[in-house]
Structure formats: structure tokens, C-alpha cells
Design an enzyme around this catalytic site. Sequence first.
Site, PDB file in Angstrom:
ATOM      1  CG  ASN A 147     -40.599  42.395  98.598  1.00 49.51           C
ATOM      2  OD1 ASN A 147     -39.799  42.629  99.515  1.00 49.51           O
ATOM      3  ND2 ASN A 147     -40.907  43.309  97.687  1.00 49.51           N
TER       4      ASN A 147
ATOM      5  CG  HIS B  13     -43.410  47.901  97.323  1.00 45.26           C
ATOM      6  ND1 HIS B  13     -42.126  48.082  96.861  1.00 45.26           N
ATOM      7  CD2 HIS B  13     -44.102  49.021  96.977  1.00 45.26           C
ATOM      8  CE1 HIS B  13     -42.052  49.254  96.245  1.00 45.26           C
ATOM      9  NE2 HIS B  13     -43.228  49.831  96.307  1.00 45.26           N
TER      10      HIS B  13
HETATM   11  C1  GRF Z   1     -39.713  48.600 104.985  1.00 41.80           C
HETATM   12  O1  GRF Z   1     -40.448  49.788 104.881  1.00 41.80           O
HETATM   13  C2  GRF Z   1     -40.018  47.670 103.862  1.00 41.80           C
HETATM   14  O2  GRF Z   1     -41.312  47.746 103.394  1.00 41.80           O
HETATM   15  C3  GRF Z   1     -39.099  48.169 102.803  1.00 41.80           C
HETATM   16  O3  GRF Z   1     -37.917  48.495 103.473  1.00 41.80           O
HETATM   17  C4  GRF Z   1     -38.232  48.884 104.809  1.00 41.80           C
HETATM   18  C5  GRF Z   1     -37.361  48.062 105.720  1.00 41.80           C
HETATM   19  O4  GRF Z   1     -37.394  48.511 107.038  1.00 41.80           O
HETATM   20  N1  GRF Z   1     -39.019  47.240 101.714  1.00 41.80           N
HETATM   21  P1  GRF Z   1     -36.685  47.673 108.178  1.00 41.80           P
HETATM   22  O5  GRF Z   1     -35.263  47.391 107.698  1.00 41.80           O
HETATM   23  O6  GRF Z   1     -37.460  46.420 108.361  1.00 41.80           O
HETATM   24  O7  GRF Z   1     -36.680  48.523 109.404  1.00 41.80           O
END
Ligand code: GRF
Length: 187
Positions: free
Chosen positions: A101, A103
Amino acid sequence: MIKIAILASGSGSNAENIAHYFSDDKNVKITYILSNKRDAFVLERAKKLGINSQVFSNKEMKEQVDLLNLLKVEADFIILAGFLLKVPENIIEAFPNKIINIHPALLPNYGGKGMYGMHVHNAIKENKETETGITIHFVNENYDEGAIIYQAKTEVLPEDTAEDIAKKVHQLEYEHFPRVIKETIYK
Ligand code: GRF
């Protein structure tokens, strides 16, 4: 051949970035982009990229069987790229240290329930933090508590809005996430 399934709930800019990164790697295939949201923009991106996609409702995710069976066949690793549901326990058990994941903060700070997307960046702004960043980690039963694989930091200036912070964090994600995935899956 290392098979990767990406789970995403939203825009999917990370999913697309990862797909581009691996597009000329003959040993890695992004087999599926899976979402729990029927209208997630990531599904449009999957279509454009020519990657199989499938939507699972929250209920189907919880019942696990279909999703687990699909993943067992189609994935050696699962990448969560902006995936907002808790991963069902059966899947976590079937993929030990194979679910990664990202974060958008420096865990263990700004993690846990309710800490996702703009909630994180708003909290960073409210608390006048001077830095934030990204954490790439393995997923275990406890949200945001799996072993950390990699972190990167960025400065937060007093004049930065929460949107500015989000942009800086996204830049870090684009720069590091695909490479860290590669290093982890080739280990
Ligand atoms: C990212 O900032 C990721 O870290 C978080 O959700 C966001 C997703 O952005 N968990 P995207 O959908 O990849 O544009």
C-alpha cells in the site's frame, strides 16, 4: 512472469503511472485493475491502457470468494493505489507480504481510520507540520501498521495550502512508488 493486480477506488493516477512504468518490462504484467467503485476514473484509465478491469461491490469484497479466486489466479502481488476499503482477511492471509500500500503521509503519523486523501493533507496543514511525505508498506490486518518498506519526505511551507501539499505528495508517489514496487517484487 510476475503478475500484479492493482486495487484502486479513485482517480487512479498512481495506477496509470505504475502501468506505464512496467509496460516495457517483459517479466511483469499488470493483469487487472480492480475497483470497489463503479464510477471510479481508474476504470477509464484501465480501458485506455488495455488492462482488464473489474468492479467488486463492498458486499462482494466482504464475501471474498470471487475476488480471492480471481486474485489467486491473476496475482502474485497486490498493489493498493488509493484503495479505500479494508482488504478482507482471507486475502491478507493468502498474500503474506505480497500486498503493498501507499499512504500519503509519514506513518505512523497521520494513519489509521479516517486518514485518507485530503483528510490527511488538511490535518497536516491544520497542525502546521513542516514536513510530510509518503509511506510504502506491506498490508497486514491492522490498517496502516504493516512493515514499512520505504518512506520519502517533502517540505511543507507555511503558505502551502492542503492542495499544494497533496500535489507535493503525489509527486513523491509518482517518483518512488513504481521503483519501490519493482525492488520489492524482484527480491
Ligand atoms: C494517493 O495520494 C495515495 O497515496 C492515496 O490515495 C491517493 C490516490 O491517488 N492512498 P490516485 O487515485 O492514484 O490519483
